[in-house]
Design a protein around this motif. Structure first.
Motif, mmCIF file in Angstrom:
data_model
loop_
_atom_site.group_PDB
_atom_site.id
_atom_site.type_symbol
_atom_site.label_atom_id
_atom_site.label_comp_id
_atom_site.label_asym_id
_atom_site.label_seq_id
_atom_site.Cartn_x
_atom_site.Cartn_y
_atom_site.Cartn_z
ATOM 1 N N UNK A 1 13.525 -7.440 -2.472
ATOM 2 C CA UNK A 1 12.720 -6.690 -3.447
ATOM 3 C C UNK A 1 11.611 -7.568 -4.038
ATOM 4 N N UNK A 2 10.649 -7.984 -3.239
ATOM 5 C CA UNK A 2 9.561 -8.822 -3.749
ATOM 6 C C UNK A 2 8.679 -8.060 -4.735
ATOM 7 N N UNK A 3 8.234 -8.696 -5.788
ATOM 8 C CA UNK A 3 7.279 -8.053 -6.700
ATOM 9 C C UNK A 3 5.935 -7.849 -6.012
ATOM 10 N N UNK A 4 5.079 -7.035 -6.604
ATOM 11 C CA UNK A 4 3.830 -6.624 -5.968
ATOM 12 C C UNK A 4 2.934 -7.799 -5.611
ATOM 13 N N UNK A 5 2.938 -8.829 -6.417
ATOM 14 C CA UNK A 5 2.008 -9.937 -6.232
ATOM 15 C C UNK A 5 2.495 -10.988 -5.237
ATOM 16 N N UNK A 6 3.728 -10.868 -4.773
ATOM 17 C CA UNK A 6 4.315 -11.940 -3.978
ATOM 18 C C UNK A 6 3.567 -12.156 -2.663
ATOM 19 N N UNK A 7 3.447 -11.104 -1.884
ATOM 20 C CA UNK A 7 2.802 -11.263 -0.581
ATOM 21 C C UNK A 7 1.308 -11.564 -0.733
ATOM 22 N N UNK A 8 0.699 -11.038 -1.786
ATOM 23 C CA UNK A 8 -0.714 -11.325 -2.024
ATOM 24 C C UNK A 8 -0.954 -12.819 -2.202
#
Length: 278
Positions: A213-220
């Motif tokens: 469950x990565x937060x929205x900013x993680x992959x960015x």
């Protein structure tokens, strides 16, 4: 102080970097982490981790259980093994409940009858030993509520909650806190954000579900795995969505987690400067 009520430090994704992950959480003032077991083969390791890194994370605790995603491989004898571990762990202050258990009606190829057998058997153990539970609830809210109502379960946490407002109220009435984490950081997560805004503040706890469950900013930002250090930033975003300041939110969710898992509260109260969030 920050608290992560759901983090799989035993996951293979952390095998080569666990000490760095622990130190990163320590640097972000994460003082308490709950490590839920997911299968019998990991029970001993989960327990070992909770003690091995207790100096870095003084509120590091664990629960024991068989996750619904692992029920296809589980044997009925695993319930007897779980009970054996529970009995042996009752004297361990870092053991705080039964979990991660539940029902998952989203993932294909999981035998629903086998899931239900293991879930009900583990609820029976939780009732027998008067322990709270950590629940995996995915497209199974009503079935889980029905099973809980048939027993006298001493509350716990419904992890990564994503049900309706009415279902949330029913879990709360049964003594459960609801886990919120990275999923709420996505602007499109309208239902989760509504729950976060409108549910009683004393029903909410923070979690990462690391490495998932990565937060929205993680992959960015080019980060591969979610980890407990990120609970600080996640919690601050949850506080902003909720409309409360960071320190108030940190204090309330800490207290909520301690209420949900009384053995955790006893442990933290026994550690200087850890019984109150600051």
């Amino acid at each position: 102080m920050w608290i992560d009520t759901h983090c799989h430090l035993d996951a293979p994704e952390f095998a080569d970097s666990l000490l760095a992950v622990i130190h990163a959480a320590q640097e972000k003032n994460v003082k308490a982490i709950l490590l839920p077991a997911v299968k019998v083969a990991d029970f001993a390791y989960v327990k070992e981790l909770a003690h091995q890194y207790s100096e870095e994370i003084p509120g590091l605790v664990y629960t024991l259980g068989i996750h619904p995603l692992y029920t296809n491989q589980a044997q009925e004898s695993d319930i007897a093994t779980l009970e054996k571990y529970i009995v042996e762990s009752l004297s361990d202050p870092r053991f705080v409940g039964v979990g991660e258990i539940g029902l998952d009606y989203f993932v294909e190829n999981l035998d629903p009858h086998k899931q239900e057998f293991f879930f009900n058997a583990q609820l029976d153990l939780a009732q027998k030993y008067q322990l709270p539970v950590i629940l995996h609830v995915r497209r199974s809210q009503d079935a889980i509520l029905k099973a809980l109502r048939r027993r006298n379960i001493s509350g716990g946490i419904a992890h990564a909650f994503n049900g309706s407002f009415q279902q949330a109220e029913q879990f709360i009435e049964l003594g459960f806190k609801l886990g919120f984490g990275g999923a709420a950081t996505y602007e499109r997560a309208l239902q989760i954000r509504r729950l976060l805004k409108e549910l009683p503040l004393d029903s909410i706890v923070t979690e990462t579900d690391s490495p998932d469950i990565p937060p929205a900013w993680l992959r960015e930002e080019g980060i591969v795995f979610n980890e407990p250090a990120f609970v600080e930033r996640i919690a601050k975003e949850l506080a902003a969505i909720r409309g409360v300041n960071d320190s108030e939110f940190a204090s309330v969710v800490w207290g909520n987690a301690m209420q949900a898992l009384p053995r955790w509260s006893v442990l933290c109260t026994s550690i200087p400067n850890l019984h109150l969030a600051s």
